[in-house]
Design an enzyme around this catalytic site. Structure first.
Site, short mmCIF file in Angstrom:
data_model
loop_
_atom_site.label_atom_id
_atom_site.label_comp_id
_atom_site.label_asym_id
_atom_site.label_seq_id
_atom_site.Cartn_x
_atom_site.Cartn_y
_atom_site.Cartn_z
N ASP A 1 9.92 10.79 9.04
CA ASP A 1 9.73 9.65 8.38
C ASP A 1 10.94 9.38 7.75
O ASP A 1 12.09 10.13 7.58
CB ASP A 1 8.54 9.52 7.46
CG ASP A 1 8.00 8.05 7.24
OD1 ASP A 1 6.97 7.93 6.73
OD2 ASP A 1 8.65 7.18 7.32
C1 GLC Z 1 8.38 4.06 6.28
C2 GLC Z 1 6.93 4.28 6.78
C3 GLC Z 1 6.78 4.56 8.13
C4 GLC Z 1 7.65 3.49 9.01
C5 GLC Z 1 9.12 3.88 8.78
C6 GLC Z 1 10.12 3.08 9.49
O1 GLC Z 1 8.85 4.59 5.17
O2 GLC Z 1 6.42 5.44 6.17
O3 GLC Z 1 5.48 4.31 8.47
O4 GLC Z 1 7.55 3.60 10.32
O5 GLC Z 1 9.55 3.89 7.39
O6 GLC Z 1 9.98 1.83 8.80
#
Ligand code: GLC
Length: 732
Positions: free
Chosen positions: A288
């Site tokens: 993430d």
């Molecule tokens: C965010 C979220 C994730 C998302 C990623 C990219 O922090 O936790 O669900 O896909 O970053 O935006």
């Protein structure tokens, strides 16, 4: 995922790649904001978060921001993936990667396409209330068609987290609390995004997120710690992941949280033992955002070099946005801290997905494809959004007020009633508030006699005078209350999940006019509505339905569509009941009237609205339950009858309880459901089939157990009001 020839070409490519080029494939970045506005980027984020500027104003400002696109890194083969939503720029950067870098490996463009791209569909928590796999799949297919036209070949969706705590803002992005329904949702989304061949121009790769148990963060507080037994993990939280891997999902995103003390980002049990070995996952794992860097804050890594080697060894293949692999992995290789075999496995997985997505053959997007959506929305997509939106609505209470008649004079109150932006919900990609049909517009388009007065915003004071004035001539009051987009989604947990601000006062004042009141909810989570259930005669849960919000609400309010939605997440009576979910163990002292049982002194024992609950303008009865058994399965038949005065669709549900087992089991588990459309007075036999193999559970040693003994079968229109029959079952 790919052919033998393609596997061979990947092996040959790997042999040519330098360590730096291999690490480059594992590095995902987004353009760096380097300025261009008169406040800092952080200040800008604060401004949009607290509503000082709208999302659309934020988007306009961002479009003028100065950005560094890291062209040099791309040219040197040090970038593998890009978080970008701009087809023109995507092609420009892709040309550098393909035509100017040494090996010409194409970039993989990813973006959050969660519930629609240009055509915004209901938030996942709402769409799941349709209990309709075809709709789950169709909205993903449309989103893929639109997103791929903008050069996006990979979405960070579906979010398959089992969510049991309504305080957690990200419940809005989930399919709710049940593993069976959540697994159907996950499978359907993978099919919708990827199709049979993800290399097709209008298909995109799916991401199962967040791996794993992010929905069980302590206290419903985002990013918090997660502790649970392995049996609970495998029985309650992993099924949607397992199902979607079987469906062919191409990537998995690790969750921010730790699992039993080891952050998912560096957790070899989860990433290797469970996902890659036990489930046989062939795609790649992405972290993430910034999560590898955050392993230092977790306290599992001494520094970023340590984080980089722990992550890659644990099976983390791609680094989203932290630059830790980019900055540290090459030196870790040179120091012999990480084997070439580990590195090659990560890169092979990434190249396999790029190959399967057809990027080597078609690295560019035809920019003209975007034009068909940029000026407006396709009617075919809008029609699908309208259909899904109306089926997502759940009727929670109705004491003879609904459906309304067109000749009734309606006083419409509440700021959300005339607010397109807050129909979108969290993560609405390229959706536009200006294209959303508000409740006000929907009622007017339906030909209603409406007088509107805001009277109370989500966080503003009640204007009592305005309310009395707008209600004076009315026959009925429709009060639209709930949450703005910013109160759900990421980093949006709430410690008190009653209606925010003074909106309950708005309902009280509306009731004091003596007119019938309908509360239409717009929200991204189950709310604690104990007072509302006691006092308001009609309550309609309309969630955040996207572009067709107002048309769907109007269709249901006037009875053009008889509401059929069923809750996929429990509504607690009060915040203090959270986390609250139907498939819980019985305990030795199940909550009851006696003080010495599992209950609160200051709250009812039961939740307000249980999982699977949803009313209709008609009524359904369940009778004559009978069960047949053969060597392979149980068939449960029940007669469902429409005992009311209008046609309606009912989702009949079948639950099972394993009464005694070697570990305590839930009091109920959803095992099947069937939809049935019935005319007034019509009755139909509904038959559910449960394969005996589905009646087991994982124990603490990860063995799947089918244990003889007493089972109870339940059949009904929700998880609380069911017919039941016991059976002694012998599996051997
Ligand atoms: C965010 C979220 C994730 C998302 C990623 C990219 O922090 O936790 O669900 O896909 O970053 O935006």
């Amino acid at each position: 995922m790919i052919s033998k020839e393609q596997e061979q070409s990947i092996r040959e490519l790997l042999e040519k790649m330098t360590v730096e080029e291999k690490v480059g494939q594992m590095h995902q970045l987004a353009p760096s904001i380097v300025g261009g506005f008169d406040v800092s980027f952080e200040e800008l984020i604060e401004m949009v978060t607290d509503g000082r500027i709208s999302n659309e104003e934020f988007g306009k400002i961002m479009s003028t921001a100065e950005r560094d696109f890291h062209e040099e890194d791309i040219r040197a083969g040090r970038v593998g993936s890009y978080l970008l939503n701009d087809p023109k720029k995507a092609n420009e950067l892709q040309r550098i990667a393909v035509e100017e870098s040494r090996l010409g490996i194409p970039l993989l463009y990813g973006f959050d396409v969660i519930h629609g791209f240009r055509t915004t569909f209901p938030i996942p928590l709402a769409e799941t209330c349709t209990w309709n796999e075809k709709l789950f799949e169709a909205s993903a297919e449309i989103a893929a068609r639109e997103a791929s036209a903008y050069g996006i070949k990979w979405t960070f969706a579906p979010m398959v987290d089992i969510a049991r705590d309504a305080r957690w803002g990200r419940i809005s992005e989930s399919a709710g609390e049940d593993p069976y329904l959540g697994s159907l949702f996950a499978r359907a989304k993978v099919r919708g995004f990827q199709g049979k061949n993800p290399a097709d121009r209008e298909r995109i790769g799916a991401t199962l997120k967040h791996f794993v148990a992010y929905g069980a963060v302590e206290g419903g507080q985002d990013y918090n710690t997660v502790s649970m037994s392995k049996s609970m993990l495998h029985n309650g939280f992993l099924p949607p992941v397992k199902a979607a891997v079987e469906e062919g999902a191409m990537t998995v995103m690790a969750a921010f949280n730790d699992y039993n003390g080891v952050p998912c980002t560096v957790n070899p049990y989860l990433l290797r033992t469970v996902l890659k070995e036990s489930y046989g996952f062939q795609g790649f794992v992405v972290s993430d955002a910034n999560a590898i860097r955050e392993c230092v804050s977790h306290g599992i890594a001494e520094d970023l070099a340590d984080a980089s080697r722990q992550a890659v060894k644990a099976g983390m293949d791609m680094d989203m946005g932290s630059n830790v692999y980019h900055d540290h992995l090459v030196s870790q290789m040179e120091q012999g801290e990480v084997s070439m075999e580990v590195l090659d496995e990560a890169v092979r997985r990434i190249l396999t997905v790029k190959m399967a997505l057809g990027l080597f053959e078609h690295p560019y997007v035809e920019e003209e494809r975007m034009e068909q959506y940029d000026s407006g929305l396709k009617e075919e997509h809008l029609e699908a959004a309208r259909d899904t939106a109306k089926r997502s609505i759940v009727l929670l209470k109705n004491e003879g007020v609904l459906p309304l008649k067109k000749e009734q004079k309606i006083a419409l109150v509440g700021a959300l009633a005339d607010d397109g932006e807050n129909c979108l919900g969290a993560w609405f990609a390229n959706g536009r508030g200006s294209e959303c049909v508000t409740v006000k517009a929907g009622l007017e388009r339906a030909g209603a006699k409406v007088s509107y007065g805001e009277c109370c915003g989500v966080e503003s004071e009640l204007d009592r005078e305005a309310l009395e004035s707008v209600c004076k001539e009315a026959d009925v009051v429709v009060a639209v209350v709930g949450e703005p987009n910013a109160m759900s989604g990421e980093a949006s947990s709430r410690a008190d999940i009653t209606l925010p601000g003074h909106q309950r006062e708005l309902l009280e004042a509306a009731l004091e006019t003596g007119k019938p009141v309908v509360a239409v909810l717009m929200n991204g989570r189950p709310l604690a509505l104990f007072w509302e259930q006691e006092h308001v005669p009609a309550i309609l849960e309309s969630w955040q339905l996207g572009v067709a919000h107002g048309d769907a609400v109007a269709a249901v309010l006037f009875g053009e569509y008889n509401p059929s939605g069923k809750l996929c997440a429990t509504f607690p009576a009060m915040t203090g009941q959270c986390p609250r979910y139907y498939n819980h163990p019985n305990t030795g002292r199940p909550g009851g009237r006696s003080k010495f049982t599992s209950r609160y002194l200051d709250a009812p024992v039961e939740p307000l609205y249980p999982f699977g609950y949803g009313l209709s303008y008609t009524e359904f009865s369940y009778e004559n339950m009978r069960i047949k058994e053969d060597a392979r399965c149980f068939s449960v038949t029940v007669q469902v009858k429409n005992t009311g005065a209008c046609p309606g669709e009912e989702t009949a549900q079948l639950y099972l309880r394993d009464v005694t087992a070697s570990i305590v089991r839930p009091v109920k588990e959803l095992k099947a459901f069937e939809k049935v459309l019935l005319a007034p007075g019509e009755a139909k036999d509904v038959t559910f089939v449960i394969d005996k193999k589905e009646m087991g559970f994982y124990n603490e040693d990860m063995n799947y157990c089918l244990e003889d003994g007493k089972f109870i079968f339940y059949a009904g229109g929700n998880s609380r009001d069911c017919l039941e029959q016991e059976r002694m079952v012998a599996f051997s």
